[in-house]
Design an enzyme around this catalytic site. Sequence first.
Site, PDB file in Angstrom:
ATOM      1  N   SER A 143      18.598  -6.999  29.788  1.00 60.98           N
ATOM      2  CA  SER A 143      17.719  -5.935  28.995  1.00 60.98           C
ATOM      3  C   SER A 143      17.713  -4.950  27.958  1.00 60.98           C
ATOM      4  O   SER A 143      17.573  -5.298  27.417  1.00 60.98           O
ATOM      5  CB  SER A 143      17.877  -5.157  30.689  1.00 60.98           C
ATOM      6  OG  SER A 143      16.363  -3.823  31.119  1.00 60.98           O
ATOM      7  N   ASP A 148      13.764  -5.820  27.284  1.00 59.68           N
ATOM      8  CA  ASP A 148      12.870  -7.420  28.390  1.00 59.68           C
ATOM      9  C   ASP A 148      11.257  -6.655  28.357  1.00 59.68           C
ATOM     10  O   ASP A 148      10.885  -7.549  29.291  1.00 59.68           O
ATOM     11  CB  ASP A 148      13.643  -7.889  29.042  1.00 59.68           C
ATOM     12  CG  ASP A 148      14.113  -7.199  30.414  1.00 59.68           C
ATOM     13  OD1 ASP A 148      14.494  -5.532  30.081  1.00 59.68           O
ATOM     14  OD2 ASP A 148      14.115  -6.813  31.766  1.00 59.68           O
ATOM     15  N   ASP A 194      10.381  -4.006  30.474  1.00 61.05           N
ATOM     16  CA  ASP A 194      10.155  -3.795  31.425  1.00 61.05           C
ATOM     17  C   ASP A 194      10.205  -2.185  32.808  1.00 61.05           C
ATOM     18  O   ASP A 194      10.114  -1.674  33.301  1.00 61.05           O
ATOM     19  CB  ASP A 194      10.576  -4.851  32.986  1.00 61.05           C
ATOM     20  CG  ASP A 194      12.464  -4.508  33.130  1.00 61.05           C
ATOM     21  OD1 ASP A 194      12.832  -4.003  31.733  1.00 61.05           O
ATOM     22  OD2 ASP A 194      13.511  -4.454  33.745  1.00 61.05           O
TER      23      ASP A 194
END
Length: 569
Positions: free
Chosen positions: A145, A303, A305
């Site tokens: 991440s 990533d 998100d």
Amino acid sequence: MKTIISRWLSRDPDPNTRYELQRLIDSQESAELEDRFNGRLEFGTAGLRGIVGAGPNRMNRLVIQETAIGLAHYLKAQEHDAEFRGVVIGYDGRPDSKQFACDAASALTAHGIKVYLTIRVAATPLVAFGVKHLGAAAGIVVTASHNPPAYNGFKVYWGNGAQIIPPHDSGIAAEIDLAAQQELHLMDLEIAHQQGLLVWLDDDFYQEYRRTMNENPLLSNHTQPDGISLAYTAMHGVGANMAETLLHDAGFNHVYSVAAQREPDGAFPTVNFPNPEEPGAMDMVIAEAKSHGATLACANDPDADRFAVAVQLDNGEYKMLTGDQVGVLFGHYLLSHAKPEQNLVGATIVSSSLLEQIAKSAGANYYQTLTGFKWLTNVGMKQETETSQFLFAYEEALGYTVGSEVWDKDGLSALVAFAQLTAELASNGQTIWDQLEAIYREHGLYLNAQQSIALDPAAPPIGDKLRANPVMQIAGQIVLQTDDLKSSKRTFQDGTVEDIDLPESDVLIYHLDSGARVVVRPSGTEPKLKCYYEVVEPMIHEDTLEHAQQRAESAMNDLILQHQASIAS
């Protein structure tokens, strides 16, 4: 330890980490060897995350293979059709991620479990989407991440499309420990493909996510998209292609990507820390927005998100919205646009309480969970009924999910939804700042902050101290209610007690008579206390937003100062 290290060297498939380990042995770096071999990288509800390097306490190919084998054993024990349903695997743009994803696929297919492996890098929300869409038994994303370049990770989703929660985490961890003591069984991916055990997820899969987002009724507000412009950065991550495509599909034609940060690059050469919350991380996208006079400066983390946004001010400068501000804007907007039965919204215990007030005002249903998006989605699924369907959930750390197409935070759909929210406001001659002020005028200005307090390592556990001597006042304000998540009890000022329906956690929440709130959570890994503060400042008709903000900040500073002084005493 020599025996353990020798065995590791004999199992490690990577010449680079074998060389690294041999160099440590030859140079007799005993402290470093002790750190790498005194225990194993812990598998928890976030899966694995750690620094890449040799040894069981690092991220490397052998750790990934053993972890995937442990997951295979657990899946087969828990799900009778796991082999047929399979596992979806995707990966980010870090240097080792593709290899780690392939290693996981080799381990799973060797144990008879079908694997759906993305043909190229994939945003984390695409994998969460893929688990549901393909009816898979589980999903894996190889990603660290927004962590620094030295890190990588292994995130696991269950068959419901949400991140794993107990007891799956401990069950998988136990199987990993067993796998680490057994012979490795792996399958060549070409053979796996020939035998039908490996399916490559090609462009059709990415386009299916795109179509699903385009057909999401909550992302169908096409009110004058050309009325705004925005700058965007993928922050050297994997979000750019899909983010730009979805924005274009939604009619946003004035989108300016930061070219230097557009392509995946796990070295993150232009940011010290690829987390949009970190100081300086948004500098380049704000500069891009300034150069075009854009309405918004938007970012996904590597990533994709998470979603972050800075909004243009009247003077042409840009100001970041907090995760809580974005969350309440989303809640207010979505509750006014969704079907009546789509009225279930949620947030975590450390996120702003304002979403609950907005939900009450709209006649909607609100739920609260422990920190972590895994709780928001798993609990959201359980709370759903025919007359109260899931709509939205968020956590203050820039995580949002709009609708239930993805049961995890999704920075891509959040980007589109926020652009649509902004465009609708602009069509009515309003800005994001106007909307925030209107919400604050109706419900009060909610201000949230987080601080950590360093503790004496030799002192008794702070949680025990606080429970043994119940807090009656904080910063001169009376504690009306104390929520103790360790005992699952809520105690009111008059002494009455009721149960709390949340998993056990070492957290205390104090609700004060001014409407303020203090959440304290001892760190499980170091001697410090994490504190989350919230103050509520009413806004009268004569107030300006600036003056109310100043009063709220003054109240916040006083609350933090006095609370931390009381903890230290």
